[in-house]
Scaffold this active site. Structure first.
Site, PDB file in Angstrom:
ATOM      1  N   HIS A 176      -7.306   0.744  -6.629  1.00  0.00           N
ATOM      2  CA  HIS A 176      -7.490  -0.146  -5.464  1.00  0.00           C
ATOM      3  C   HIS A 176      -8.204  -1.411  -5.980  1.00  0.00           C
ATOM      4  CE1 HIS A 176      -7.729  -1.502  -1.471  1.00  0.00           C
ATOM      5  NE2 HIS A 176      -8.592  -0.667  -0.941  1.00  0.00           N
ATOM      6  N   CYS A 201     -16.501   1.934   0.190  1.00  0.00           N
ATOM      7  CA  CYS A 201     -15.329   1.095   0.483  1.00  0.00           C
ATOM      8  C   CYS A 201     -14.958   1.136   1.960  1.00  0.00           C
ATOM      9  CB  CYS A 201     -14.149   1.536  -0.378  1.00  0.00           C
ATOM     10  SG  CYS A 201     -13.778   3.296  -0.199  1.00  0.00           S
ATOM     11  N   ARG A 231       0.880  -1.191   0.000  1.00  0.00           N
ATOM     12  CA  ARG A 231       0.000   0.000   0.000  1.00  0.00           C
ATOM     13  C   ARG A 231       0.900   1.217   0.000  1.00  0.00           C
ATOM     14  NH1 ARG A 231      -5.437   1.464   3.357  1.00  0.00           N
ATOM     15  NH2 ARG A 231      -6.161   0.024   1.770  1.00  0.00           N
ATOM     16  N   GLN A 243     -10.257  -3.925  -3.771  1.00  0.00           N
ATOM     17  CA  GLN A 243     -11.547  -3.386  -3.338  1.00  0.00           C
ATOM     18  C   GLN A 243     -12.617  -3.588  -4.408  1.00  0.00           C
ATOM     19  OE1 GLN A 243     -12.206  -1.506  -0.274  1.00  0.00           O
ATOM     20  NE2 GLN A 243     -14.261  -2.002  -0.946  1.00  0.00           N
ATOM     21  N   ARG A 285     -13.749  -8.741   1.196  1.00  0.00           N
ATOM     22  CA  ARG A 285     -12.322  -8.494   0.947  1.00  0.00           C
ATOM     23  C   ARG A 285     -11.534  -9.753   1.304  1.00  0.00           C
ATOM     24  NH1 ARG A 285     -10.369  -3.289   1.141  1.00  0.00           N
ATOM     25  NH2 ARG A 285      -8.473  -4.336   0.497  1.00  0.00           N
ATOM     26  N   ASP A 291     -17.194   7.399  -1.883  1.00  0.00           N
ATOM     27  CA  ASP A 291     -15.916   7.241  -1.170  1.00  0.00           C
ATOM     28  C   ASP A 291     -15.685   8.542  -0.409  1.00  0.00           C
ATOM     29  OD1 ASP A 291     -13.315   6.514  -0.408  1.00  0.00           O
ATOM     30  OD2 ASP A 291     -12.416   6.957  -2.359  1.00  0.00           O
TER      31      ASP A 291
HETATM   32  N1  NVA Z   1      -9.962   6.907  -1.451  1.00  0.00           N
HETATM   33  C1  NVA Z   1      -9.662   6.408  -0.122  1.00  0.00           C
HETATM   34  C2  NVA Z   1      -9.904   4.932  -0.070  1.00  0.00           C
HETATM   35  C3  NVA Z   1      -9.632   4.293   1.266  1.00  0.00           C
HETATM   36  C4  NVA Z   1      -9.866   2.810   1.238  1.00  0.00           C
HETATM   37  C5  NVA Z   1      -8.216   6.742   0.214  1.00  0.00           C
HETATM   38  O1  NVA Z   1      -7.363   6.577  -0.666  1.00  0.00           O
HETATM   39  O2  NVA Z   1      -7.950   7.179   1.332  1.00  0.00           O
HETATM   40  N1   CP Z   2     -11.413  -0.080   2.142  1.00  0.00           N
HETATM   41  C1   CP Z   2     -10.148  -0.171   2.588  1.00  0.00           C
HETATM   42  O1   CP Z   2      -9.205  -0.457   1.856  1.00  0.00           O
HETATM   43  O2   CP Z   2     -10.016   0.048   3.916  1.00  0.00           O
HETATM   44  P1   CP Z   2      -8.667   0.205   4.742  1.00  0.00           P
HETATM   45  O3   CP Z   2      -8.075   1.551   4.382  1.00  0.00           O
HETATM   46  O4   CP Z   2      -9.115   0.138   6.180  1.00  0.00           O
HETATM   47  O5   CP Z   2      -7.731  -0.904   4.381  1.00  0.00           O
END
Ligand code: NVA
Ligand code: CP
Length: 315
Positions: free
Chosen positions: A128, A270, A101, A131, A298, A230
């Protein structure tokens, strides 16, 4: 080396197999399940916070017989300037796969190019994919029923995506909708309309550019089978939160907006959610909100992805 950095890294027939496997995993999580990661170690390198992705991968790797190691990017030498390539080469000597990540998508591509083991994208600023596979599986479970064809149940369905339509989740839905034969209507402030990069990816992958963008949220949700939102300020955008709140307010998924979709439409997010910002609490609590099924799935879908990548002898 086989990686999962973007939705198209599995061919359509392979996605059908991943979904079928996820359905099997979901039905029988018990100890008799096969252990394709027995004796294997996978490392998770995270440069951003996570609840769902981290825990579902750690549990999933364990349930498949493997051992997960969590590495906070800031705690390893990568955080002190060791190169992405050397990090990938070194870790590949110890572990059988990596879940990553990070911020720039280019960084995960560099890491995968240097790694001798499979790399899974656990979120970048651009995409992502874990997801969106889990989300599509969640919708398909509802629409196909227990025995129906999961992928076939997605075809022709309409998704409305509201709010920040230029970041990872929206981008991944742009790819996912095209791949799964769904229609996608995105609605948000024109300054946050989908960027050229995502259209370029569709073209490079020979997928149809089949999404539309409208500044009118009610136009987007009309006839939608699925309403999705989101957060407005993603990880890395925290300093823009106030400005985004003001700009994106018309795109909040209120009970009124959700009621303008199809009568049996599903609601998805998400997570994490900010109730009162991008979505009203009443919508999160609606019986057609499947947010916790998405979170659960997930685990099952990622286990199926891990099992598919572990077929490679080095994984
Ligand atoms: N768009 C959000 C998704 C989190 C799962 C982020 O990148 O923070
Ligand atoms: N939806 C998602 O990826 O959540 P986290 O940021 O908690 O991993």
């Amino acid at each position: 080396m086989r990686h999962f950095l973007k939705e198209t890294d599995f061919a359509p027939h392979e996605i059908g197999a991943v979904f079928a496997r996820a359905r099997e995993f979901k039905r029988g999580r018990g100890g008799r399940a096969p252990k394709p990661l027995a004796g294997k170690t996978w490392a998770l390198i995270f440069g951003k916070s996570s609840t769902r992705t981290r825990v579902s991968f750690e549990v999933g790797i364990h349930e498949l017989g493997g051992h997960p190691i969590f590495l906070n990017q800031g705690d390893i030498q990568l955080g002190r300037g060791e190169s992405i390539e050397d990090t990938a080469r070194v870790l590949s000597r110890y572990v059988h796969g990596l879940v990553v990540r990070t911020f720039a998508h280019r960084d995960i591509e560099r890491l995968a190019a240097a790694a001798g083991v499979p790399v899974i994208n656990g979120l970048t600023d651009f995409l992502h994919p874990c997801q969106i596979y889990a989300d599509a599986f969640t919708a398909a479970e509802r629409w196909a029923g227990p025995k129906g064809d999961l992928l076939a149940s997605l075809r022709g369905r309409k998704i409305a995506f509201l709010g920040d339509t230029s970041f990872n989740i929206a981008n991944s839905w742009i790819v996912g909708a095209s791949l799964f034969g769904m229609r996608l209507s995105l609605s948000g402030p024109p300054a946050h309309a989908p960027g050229r990069e995502i259209t370029a990816l569709l073209r490079a992958e020979k997928l149809p550019v089949n999404f539309e963008f409208t500044p009118d949220p009610f136009e987007a949700v009309a006839g939608a089978d699925l309403v999705y939102t989101d957060v407005w300020a993603s990880m890395g955008h925290e300093e823009q939160a106030a400005a985004r709140r003001a700009r994106m307010k018309p795109y909040a998924v209120t009970a009124k907006l959700f009621a303008a979709a199809k009568k049996d439409a599903l609601f998805m997010h998400c997570l994490p959610a900010h109730p009162g910002e991008e979505v009203e609490q009443a919508v999160l609590d609606n019986p057609r909100s499947v947010i916790f099924d998405e979170a659960e799935n997930r685990l099952h879908v990622q286990k199926a992805i891990l099992a598919a990548l572990a077929k490679n002898p080095k994984a």
